[in-house]
Scaffold this motif. Structure first.
Motif, PDB file in Angstrom:
ATOM      1  N   SER A   2      39.092 -57.953 -48.120  1.00  0.00           N
ATOM      2  CA  SER A   2      39.277 -58.094 -49.556  1.00  0.00           C
ATOM      3  C   SER A   2      40.749 -57.974 -49.920  1.00  0.00           C
ATOM      4  N   ASN A  48      35.407 -51.347 -45.689  1.00  0.00           N
ATOM      5  CA  ASN A  48      34.519 -52.313 -46.307  1.00  0.00           C
ATOM      6  C   ASN A  48      33.439 -51.589 -47.103  1.00  0.00           C
ATOM      7  N   PHE A  51      26.801 -52.086 -46.254  1.00  0.00           N
ATOM      8  CA  PHE A  51      25.908 -53.236 -46.328  1.00  0.00           C
ATOM      9  C   PHE A  51      24.785 -52.990 -47.331  1.00  0.00           C
ATOM     10  N   LYS A  72      19.326 -62.922 -47.161  1.00  0.00           N
ATOM     11  CA  LYS A  72      20.228 -63.945 -47.678  1.00  0.00           C
ATOM     12  C   LYS A  72      21.184 -64.394 -46.558  1.00  0.00           C
ATOM     13  N   PRO A  73      21.792 -65.562 -46.711  1.00  0.00           N
ATOM     14  CA  PRO A  73      22.700 -66.046 -45.656  1.00  0.00           C
ATOM     15  C   PRO A  73      23.797 -65.058 -45.292  1.00  0.00           C
ATOM     16  N   TRP A  74      24.407 -64.397 -46.307  1.00  0.00           N
ATOM     17  CA  TRP A  74      25.491 -63.474 -45.987  1.00  0.00           C
ATOM     18  C   TRP A  74      24.981 -62.264 -45.211  1.00  0.00           C
ATOM     19  N   GLN A  75      23.721 -61.886 -45.457  1.00  0.00           N
ATOM     20  CA  GLN A  75      23.157 -60.763 -44.714  1.00  0.00           C
ATOM     21  C   GLN A  75      22.918 -61.147 -43.262  1.00  0.00           C
ATOM     22  N   LYS A  76      22.462 -62.371 -43.039  1.00  0.00           N
ATOM     23  CA  LYS A  76      22.268 -62.840 -41.667  1.00  0.00           C
ATOM     24  C   LYS A  76      23.606 -62.967 -40.943  1.00  0.00           C
ATOM     25  N   GLU A  77      24.623 -63.432 -41.662  1.00  0.00           N
ATOM     26  CA  GLU A  77      25.940 -63.551 -41.037  1.00  0.00           C
ATOM     27  C   GLU A  77      26.493 -62.171 -40.681  1.00  0.00           C
ATOM     28  N   SER A  78      26.208 -61.170 -41.529  1.00  0.00           N
ATOM     29  CA  SER A  78      26.652 -59.806 -41.233  1.00  0.00           C
ATOM     30  C   SER A  78      25.965 -59.275 -39.986  1.00  0.00           C
ATOM     31  N   SER A  81      27.500 -60.926 -36.951  1.00  0.00           N
ATOM     32  CA  SER A  81      28.817 -60.366 -36.622  1.00  0.00           C
ATOM     33  C   SER A  81      28.694 -59.006 -35.948  1.00  0.00           C
ATOM     34  N   TYR A  97      29.660 -74.165 -38.488  1.00  0.00           N
ATOM     35  CA  TYR A  97      29.744 -74.845 -39.776  1.00  0.00           C
ATOM     36  C   TYR A  97      29.699 -76.355 -39.578  1.00  0.00           C
TER      37      TYR A  97
END
Length: 304
Positions: A2, A48, A51, A72-78, A81, A97
């Motif tokens: 951020s 950060n 979550f 959600k997509p951002w949760q899956k990406e987290s 990672s 992508y």
């Protein structure tokens, strides 16, 4: 990362101290060390956000963990990672992508469970870091609002310090945003922005800041009202952390019961509820109403 974390990570980007005044970011660091002692790591401002993955209501009033189908997509990406960083044996690859967007992520049952475990473990540390940062800021805001700490502004390009800001300039729920980049808009002091052309740097008086730190050190950690009723190192650690969380936001509940259970996962839920009640008994009625009432739902709290 951020923009706030980038700013706090590099003190070389901070404005210099002015004779008799301390820049906001340095003041937070000094107060944080005074309040939390060795527990203050310096990573608090750049950590950060937790979550805080939501729990899913089940039959019988129980709550289940987040499922792939509801994530959600951002949760899956987290999750992806976390697995790539901490569980390389799963062989997870970076998000791919394509022209129409990221390729959907799919996990095995073992991968998803391990990822949720990692997120919960990270939340313990991240929640504590965030609570300490918010607690240090809350001490400064409260001292300014009560007229104990001198605050002033300086143009970003340099020049004369402003007259001390009146205490009522700190009578707002938005004061914390002034510590994202250490800036405030003198023409719109209660704006929710964090910086811009019209903003100026926030400073605090050296002498009054030293008095504040001395008073914090003299007071020490406030003991529980009934210390004999909270025993065990894990329970005591949760008690201290919950006090810091409430101190950081006395009139607005920031953690649902489920979030507190996760924070104190090594303490029984019954004991968490009991400690929560004992701690809140020490606070004014306004704080007790905010933290004991039905308040916002866990989903609303998670959404901010």
């Amino acid at each position: 990362m951020s923009a706030r974390a980038e700013f706090w990570r590099d003190p070389r980007r901070w404005p210099v101290n002015v004779p008799g005044f301390v820049f906001a970011a340095r003041a937070v660091t000094e107060v944080g060390k005074a309040v939390y002692g060795e527990a203050w790591t310096g990573a608090e401002p750049i950590s950060n956000d937790p979550f805080n993955f939501p729990r899913i209501p089940l039959l019988g009033g129980k709550l289940g963990r987040l499922t792939q189908s509801s994530a959600k997509p951002w949760q899956k990406e987290s999750i992806n990672s976390l697995l790539r960083k901490h569980r390389p044996e799963f062989g997870r690859t970076p998000v791919e992508y394509r022209a129409y967007g990221p390729k959907p992520l799919v996990f095995s049952e073992d991968e998803w469970s391990a990822g949720l475990d990692l997120a919960e473990q990270a939340d313990e540390s991240l929640t504590a870091l965030r609570a300490r940062f918010d607690g240090a800021v809350a001490h400064i805001v409260r001292a300014c609002a009560e007229g104990e700490l001198v605050s002033a502004l300086r143009p970003k390009e340099g020049g004369k310090m402003s007259d001390p800001l009146p205490a009522h300039m700190w009578h707002t729920e938005r004061a914390a945003v002034r510590f994202d980049w250490g800036q405030m808009n003198p023409h719109k002091p209660f704006d929710s922005g964090v910086g811009g052309d019209a903003y100026q740097f926030v400073y605090f008086g050296r002498e009054s800041l030293d008095r504040l730190k001395a008073s914090i050190s003299k007071a020490g950690t406030r003991p529980a009202q009934q210390p004999n009723e909270v025993s065990g190192s894990k329970a005591k650690a949760f008690e201290r952390e919950f006090r810091r969380i409430v101190d950081a936001s006395p009139t607005r509940r920031t953690h649902s019961k489920e979030a507190l259970y996760k924070l104190a996962h090594q303490v029984s839920k019954r004991e968490v509820d009991r400690i929560r009640g004992l701690v809140l008994d020490d606070y004014p009625e306004e704080t007790m109403r905010a933290w004991r009432g039905a308040g916002r739902s866990a989903q609303e709290i998670d959404a901010g």
